[in-house]
Design an enzyme around this catalytic site. Structure first.
Site, PDB file in Angstrom:
ATOM      1  N   ASP A  13       0.824  -1.225   0.000  1.00  0.00           N
ATOM      2  CA  ASP A  13       0.000   0.000   0.000  1.00  0.00           C
ATOM      3  C   ASP A  13       0.852   1.267   0.000  1.00  0.00           C
ATOM      4  OD1 ASP A  13      -2.346  -1.665   0.311  1.00  0.00           O
ATOM      5  OD2 ASP A  13      -1.773  -1.868   2.408  1.00  0.00           O
ATOM      6  N   GLU A  14       2.037   1.191  -0.599  1.00  0.00           N
ATOM      7  CA  GLU A  14       2.927   2.365  -0.606  1.00  0.00           C
ATOM      8  C   GLU A  14       2.618   3.339  -1.741  1.00  0.00           C
ATOM      9  OE1 GLU A  14       5.332  -1.344   0.595  1.00  0.00           O
ATOM     10  OE2 GLU A  14       4.103  -0.751  -1.117  1.00  0.00           O
ATOM     11  N   LYS A  16       2.444   2.130  -5.066  1.00  0.00           N
ATOM     12  CA  LYS A  16       3.214   1.636  -6.213  1.00  0.00           C
ATOM     13  C   LYS A  16       2.483   1.860  -7.530  1.00  0.00           C
ATOM     14  CE  LYS A  16       3.602  -2.512  -4.494  1.00  0.00           C
ATOM     15  NZ  LYS A  16       3.030  -2.227  -3.166  1.00  0.00           N
ATOM     16  N   GLY A  40      -3.384  -4.767  -4.733  1.00  0.00           N
ATOM     17  CA  GLY A  40      -4.268  -3.738  -5.246  1.00  0.00           C
ATOM     18  C   GLY A  40      -3.500  -2.467  -5.546  1.00  0.00           C
ATOM     19  N   HIS A  41      -3.531  -2.023  -6.798  1.00  0.00           N
ATOM     20  CA  HIS A  41      -2.863  -0.786  -7.194  1.00  0.00           C
ATOM     21  C   HIS A  41      -3.912   0.212  -7.662  1.00  0.00           C
ATOM     22  CE1 HIS A  41       1.241  -2.938  -8.031  1.00  0.00           C
ATOM     23  NE2 HIS A  41       0.930  -2.882  -6.762  1.00  0.00           N
ATOM     24  N   THR A  42      -3.867   1.405  -7.105  1.00  0.00           N
ATOM     25  CA  THR A  42      -4.816   2.454  -7.459  1.00  0.00           C
ATOM     26  C   THR A  42      -4.104   3.544  -8.240  1.00  0.00           C
ATOM     27  OG1 THR A  42      -6.118   2.021  -5.462  1.00  0.00           O
ATOM     28  CG2 THR A  42      -6.467   4.131  -6.549  1.00  0.00           C
ATOM     29  N   THR A 130      -6.223 -12.311   2.783  1.00  0.00           N
ATOM     30  CA  THR A 130      -7.349 -11.693   2.078  1.00  0.00           C
ATOM     31  C   THR A 130      -8.432 -12.708   1.749  1.00  0.00           C
ATOM     32  OG1 THR A 130      -6.267 -12.053  -0.063  1.00  0.00           O
ATOM     33  CG2 THR A 130      -5.875  -9.933   1.045  1.00  0.00           C
ATOM     34  N   GLN A 225       2.411  -6.265  -3.381  1.00  0.00           N
ATOM     35  CA  GLN A 225       2.615  -6.229  -1.932  1.00  0.00           C
ATOM     36  C   GLN A 225       3.888  -5.444  -1.583  1.00  0.00           C
ATOM     37  OE1 GLN A 225       2.082  -9.751  -3.130  1.00  0.00           O
ATOM     38  NE2 GLN A 225      -0.085  -9.462  -2.901  1.00  0.00           N
ATOM     39  N   THR A 305      -7.897  -3.952  -2.079  1.00  0.00           N
ATOM     40  CA  THR A 305      -8.465  -5.270  -2.330  1.00  0.00           C
ATOM     41  C   THR A 305      -9.501  -5.650  -1.281  1.00  0.00           C
ATOM     42  OG1 THR A 305      -6.446  -6.014  -3.419  1.00  0.00           O
ATOM     43  CG2 THR A 305      -7.907  -7.722  -2.572  1.00  0.00           C
ATOM     44  N   THR A 306      -9.202  -5.400  -0.006  1.00  0.00           N
ATOM     45  CA  THR A 306     -10.052  -5.893   1.078  1.00  0.00           C
ATOM     46  C   THR A 306     -11.048  -4.874   1.581  1.00  0.00           C
ATOM     47  OG1 THR A 306      -8.505  -5.169   2.793  1.00  0.00           O
ATOM     48  CG2 THR A 306      -8.148  -7.367   1.854  1.00  0.00           C
ATOM     49  N   PRO A 309      -9.772  -1.147   7.007  1.00  0.00           N
ATOM     50  CA  PRO A 309      -8.976   0.009   7.432  1.00  0.00           C
ATOM     51  C   PRO A 309      -7.550  -0.433   7.726  1.00  0.00           C
ATOM     52  CG  PRO A 309     -10.492  -0.664   9.174  1.00  0.00           C
ATOM     53  CD  PRO A 309     -10.859  -1.451   7.961  1.00  0.00           C
ATOM     54  N   SER A 419       5.574  12.386  -3.920  1.00  0.00           N
ATOM     55  CA  SER A 419       4.222  12.702  -4.382  1.00  0.00           C
ATOM     56  C   SER A 419       3.529  13.589  -3.352  1.00  0.00           C
ATOM     57  CB  SER A 419       3.410  11.431  -4.625  1.00  0.00           C
ATOM     58  OG  SER A 419       2.929  10.884  -3.423  1.00  0.00           O
TER      59      SER A 419
END
Length: 432
Positions: A13-14, A16, A40-42, A130, A225, A305-306, A309, A419
């Site tokens: 969750d960095e 990426k 999960g990549h956003t 997950t 991950q 993905t999940t 929190p 960023s």
């Protein structure tokens, strides 16, 4: 051989996805080498937010070729849904733009059922998976009884293998977990249809990458991950089931050891984690809520993905140095600097201390027993300015620049970019 590797330096969750999006602008090929749809990549482009779980996020750029390497475990249902989502959003995805390694393994409903059944039996010792079948699929892989993408190319043989697989799963569910069996015919027919849809995508991606590298095409290897979840080097047993670290690129893509231009570490300006396991710098209460956000925005600290929190805390410099050593990091990209705006004081963990008062600059025996240490912090002055509109280094507040330089000093790695917001344009290049 222009190969760049991007890894997460924390527990995932960095950010990426948005870094891959930035680096893909100069890349010909973007390749995933590990994990499954537990990642999960956003990526946010103008008003559109893409949430990707399998397909490399570089696919959003129209000139790139996306590759899913043999190191992945792939749920074909998730993959097809993701292809359709991208198409509906105007992104062209076809067998010409996306290639899947014949050696990648399949995830089935059986793996998902076993995953959830196992986790339910662990009680307080649960891993916090997950529940997407990742671990059982890798278990089948290493025990030499897995199903691979190449099996989909021979439909009669694939049907036979699927039936045997479901029958074995149903036996395990009945005998070991006392749960209801899965519908064999339904699953087999469903997977035969997936095979018909995906067979044109299946090739020898390792051979393609070898040719591309020898032709000096730019290849970006995209990790899933974070390296603190690596099955060998992470906070075992609270880890994922694959090799997340930069060295996993070669086995996970099917290419030989070659020169690497950069190993880039994605690093959040603070720390987060989803699931169980030790977390030395974890915060709770008001400060945790402040760092996490409310969940109202896609980039708040809730799992892509999940939806869970995320646990949050101050940046851990000890673990960042560990990540530098394991991955051979050459550069860092520091994400979510804007989240720290408005804090009067920002802490960074610079060492660990055990119960005897002894200090450690790096974990003495890996990171499996982090709960025996207390973090030693240094405090830095925060900044009050809104930095989301900043694009130049000199326009950042002095204390924000000082924070970035402190991260460089603590980690021993230069920060190449920071960023200041979720949009692909909200980035500041950091001078050497």
């Amino acid at each position: 051989m222009p190969l760049k590797i991007l890894v997460g330096t924390q527990w995932g969750d960095e950010g990426k996805g948005r870094i891959v999006d930035l680096l893909s602008a100069q890349s010909d090929i973007v390749a995933r080498y590990n994990g499954g749809d537990n990642a999960g990549h956003t990526v946010t482009v103008t008003e559109h937010t893409f949430k990707l779980h399998l397909i490399p996020s570089g696919i959003i750029h129209p000139h790139t070729l996306g590759i899913l390497g043999n190191g992945l475990v792939i749920n074909p249902k998730s993959l097809i849904a993701e292809i359709e989502m991208l198409r509906e959003s105007g992104v062209k995805v076809s067998p010409e733009r996306l290639k899947i390694s014949f050696g990648a393994h399949l995830i089935t409903p059986g793996h998902i059922s076993i995953d959830r059944a196992r986790e339910a039996t662990l009680g307080k010792g649960l891993i916090g998976t997950t529940g997407r079948g990742i671990g059982p699929a890798y278990t089948d892989k290493v025990s030499r009884k897995g199903l691979r993408m190449v099996d989909m190319l021979d439909l009669p043989l694939f049907e036979e293998k699927m039936r045997l697989h479901v029958q074995k799963i149903n036996y395990d569910l009945s005998i070991y977990y006392q749960t209801a069996p899965l519908p064999e015919d339904k699953i087999v027919h469903e997977y035969l249809e997936y095979a018909r849809q995906l067979r044109e995508y299946i090739v020898d991606t390792g051979a393609m990458l070898d040719i591309a590298l020898h032709e000096d095409k730019l290849v970006l290897a995209e990790g899933a991950q974070g390296m603190l979840l690596d099955v060998d080097h992470g906070s075992y047993p609270f880890v994922t089931s694959s090799n997340v670290t930069a060295t996993g690129v070669f086995s996970g893509l099917g290419i030989g050891i070659c020169a690497v231009d950069n190993v880039i570490g994605a690093t959040k300006a603070f720390q987060s984690r989803v699931g169980a396991g030790p977390f030395p710098t974890e915060l709770d209460g008001e400060m945790a809520t402040r760092l996490r956000g409310t969940g109202a925005q896609p980039w708040d600290e809730f799992g892509t993905t999940t939806g869970r929190p995320r646990r949050v805390g101050w940046l851990d410099g000890v673990l960042l140095r560990y990540a530098r050593r394991i991955n051979g990091l050459t550069d860092l990209v520091l994400t979510k600097m804007d989240v720290l705006s408005g804090l009067p004081e920002i802490k960074v963990c610079t060492a660990y201390q055990d119960k005897n008062g002894e200090s450690y600059a790096i974990p003495p025996m890996g990171i499996s027993s982090l709960d025996q240490f207390q973090p030693v912090y240094e405090s830095l002055m925060g900044w009050t300015e809104d930095i989301t509109q900043v694009r130049d280094w000199d326009d950042l507040p002095e204390n924000a620049r000082a924070y970035i330089r402190f991260v460089e000093y603590t980690s021993g790695v230069r920060v190449m970019m920071a960023s200041v917001g979720p949009e692909r344009s909200q980035v500041v290049e950091v001078p050497a």
